[in-house]
Design a protein around this motif. Structure first.
Motif, mmCIF file in Angstrom:
data_model
loop_
_atom_site.group_PDB
_atom_site.id
_atom_site.type_symbol
_atom_site.label_atom_id
_atom_site.label_comp_id
_atom_site.label_asym_id
_atom_site.label_seq_id
_atom_site.Cartn_x
_atom_site.Cartn_y
_atom_site.Cartn_z
ATOM 1 N N ASN A 19 -3.279 16.749 -0.761
ATOM 2 C CA ASN A 19 -2.473 17.951 -0.557
ATOM 3 C C ASN A 19 -2.330 18.792 -1.825
ATOM 4 O O ASN A 19 -1.440 19.640 -1.906
ATOM 5 N N GLY A 20 -3.173 18.520 -2.810
ATOM 6 C CA GLY A 20 -3.246 19.361 -3.994
ATOM 7 C C GLY A 20 -2.194 19.147 -5.053
ATOM 8 O O GLY A 20 -2.033 19.977 -5.956
ATOM 9 N N TYR A 21 -1.452 18.036 -5.004
ATOM 10 C CA TYR A 21 -0.442 17.760 -6.028
ATOM 11 C C TYR A 21 -1.109 17.188 -7.280
ATOM 12 O O TYR A 21 -2.030 16.378 -7.174
ATOM 13 N N PRO A 22 -0.651 17.587 -8.465
ATOM 14 C CA PRO A 22 -1.233 17.048 -9.704
ATOM 15 C C PRO A 22 -1.029 15.534 -9.803
ATOM 16 O O PRO A 22 -0.026 15.006 -9.329
ATOM 17 N N ARG A 23 -1.974 14.872 -10.427
ATOM 18 C CA ARG A 23 -1.922 13.412 -10.570
ATOM 19 C C ARG A 23 -0.621 12.956 -11.233
ATOM 20 O O ARG A 23 -0.023 11.960 -10.809
ATOM 21 N N ASP A 24 -0.186 13.640 -12.275
ATOM 22 C CA ASP A 24 1.042 13.259 -12.968
ATOM 23 C C ASP A 24 2.276 13.361 -12.065
ATOM 24 O O ASP A 24 3.212 12.588 -12.207
ATOM 25 N N LEU A 25 2.267 14.314 -11.173
ATOM 26 C CA LEU A 25 3.389 14.455 -10.254
ATOM 27 C C LEU A 25 3.391 13.326 -9.222
ATOM 28 O O LEU A 25 4.439 12.798 -8.873
ATOM 29 N N ALA A 26 2.198 12.966 -8.763
ATOM 30 C CA ALA A 26 2.087 11.879 -7.780
ATOM 31 C C ALA A 26 2.595 10.587 -8.383
ATOM 32 O O ALA A 26 3.233 9.804 -7.734
ATOM 33 N N GLY A 45 0.780 -1.230 0.000
ATOM 34 C CA GLY A 45 0.000 0.000 0.000
ATOM 35 C C GLY A 45 0.815 1.286 0.000
ATOM 36 O O GLY A 45 0.251 2.375 0.012
ATOM 37 N N PHE A 46 2.151 1.221 -0.022
ATOM 38 C CA PHE A 46 2.972 2.439 -0.013
ATOM 39 C C PHE A 46 2.641 3.356 -1.180
ATOM 40 O O PHE A 46 2.478 4.556 -1.016
ATOM 41 N N ARG A 105 -0.121 8.285 -3.250
ATOM 42 C CA ARG A 105 -1.062 8.908 -4.189
ATOM 43 C C ARG A 105 -2.203 9.582 -3.435
ATOM 44 O O ARG A 105 -2.633 10.668 -3.799
ATOM 45 N N ASP A 106 -2.694 8.931 -2.393
ATOM 46 C CA ASP A 106 -3.759 9.535 -1.579
ATOM 47 C C ASP A 106 -3.267 10.831 -0.938
ATOM 48 O O ASP A 106 -3.944 11.856 -0.975
ATOM 49 N N TRP A 107 -2.079 10.770 -0.348
ATOM 50 C CA TRP A 107 -1.517 11.957 0.310
ATOM 51 C C TRP A 107 -1.334 13.091 -0.698
ATOM 52 O O TRP A 107 -1.691 14.237 -0.430
ATOM 53 N N ALA A 108 -0.773 12.774 -1.861
ATOM 54 C CA ALA A 108 -0.534 13.801 -2.882
ATOM 55 C C ALA A 108 -1.853 14.432 -3.329
ATOM 56 O O ALA A 108 -1.951 15.659 -3.466
ATOM 57 N N SER A 109 -2.866 13.604 -3.531
ATOM 58 C CA SER A 109 -4.175 14.112 -3.939
ATOM 59 C C SER A 109 -4.778 15.011 -2.867
ATOM 60 O O SER A 109 -5.295 16.096 -3.161
#
Length: 105
Positions: free
Chosen positions: A98-105, A86-87, A92-96
């Motif tokens: 916190n407003g990070y773009p999907r491609d960056l995640a 699950g890492f 990906r959940d954390w990035a989403s």
């Protein structure tokens, strides 16, 4: 990561399509710090792999779980040790969240 996939001049790591699940090449831009780490590692590399086991082979898929177990990292389940499962999803959940773009995640 293989040495022949790293282009220091272009600051790019290109993973060939054959090694990607979607069978499309994947390009990863390299930061100054990443390039420095790779340059430091390049002076000691003896295999085609950038990061290899002491026997020159790729790491096992359980190496992260072993690291967590050896460090006795607690799970969110009482009395258990954390695992690597699950890492990627957690990041990906954390990035989403916190407003990070999907491609960056």
């Amino acid at each position: 990561m293989r040495w022949d996939e790293v282009d220091f001049a272009k600051r790019l790591w290109t993973i060939p399509a054959a090694r990607m699940k979607a069978r499309m090449p994947h390009r990863v831009p390299l930061t100054d710090r990443a390039l420095q780490l790779l340059a430091d590692r390049a002076t000691e590399h003896k295999t085609r792999l950038v990061f290899s086991s002491s026997k020159g082979k790729s790491f096992s898929d359980v190496v992260l779980t072993k690291l967590l177990r050896d460090a006795n990292v607690a799970s969110d389940t009482s009395g258990r040790t954390a695992t690597a499962h699950g890492f990627r999803s957690a990041l990906r959940d954390w990035a989403s969240e916190n407003g990070y773009p999907r491609d960056l995640a």
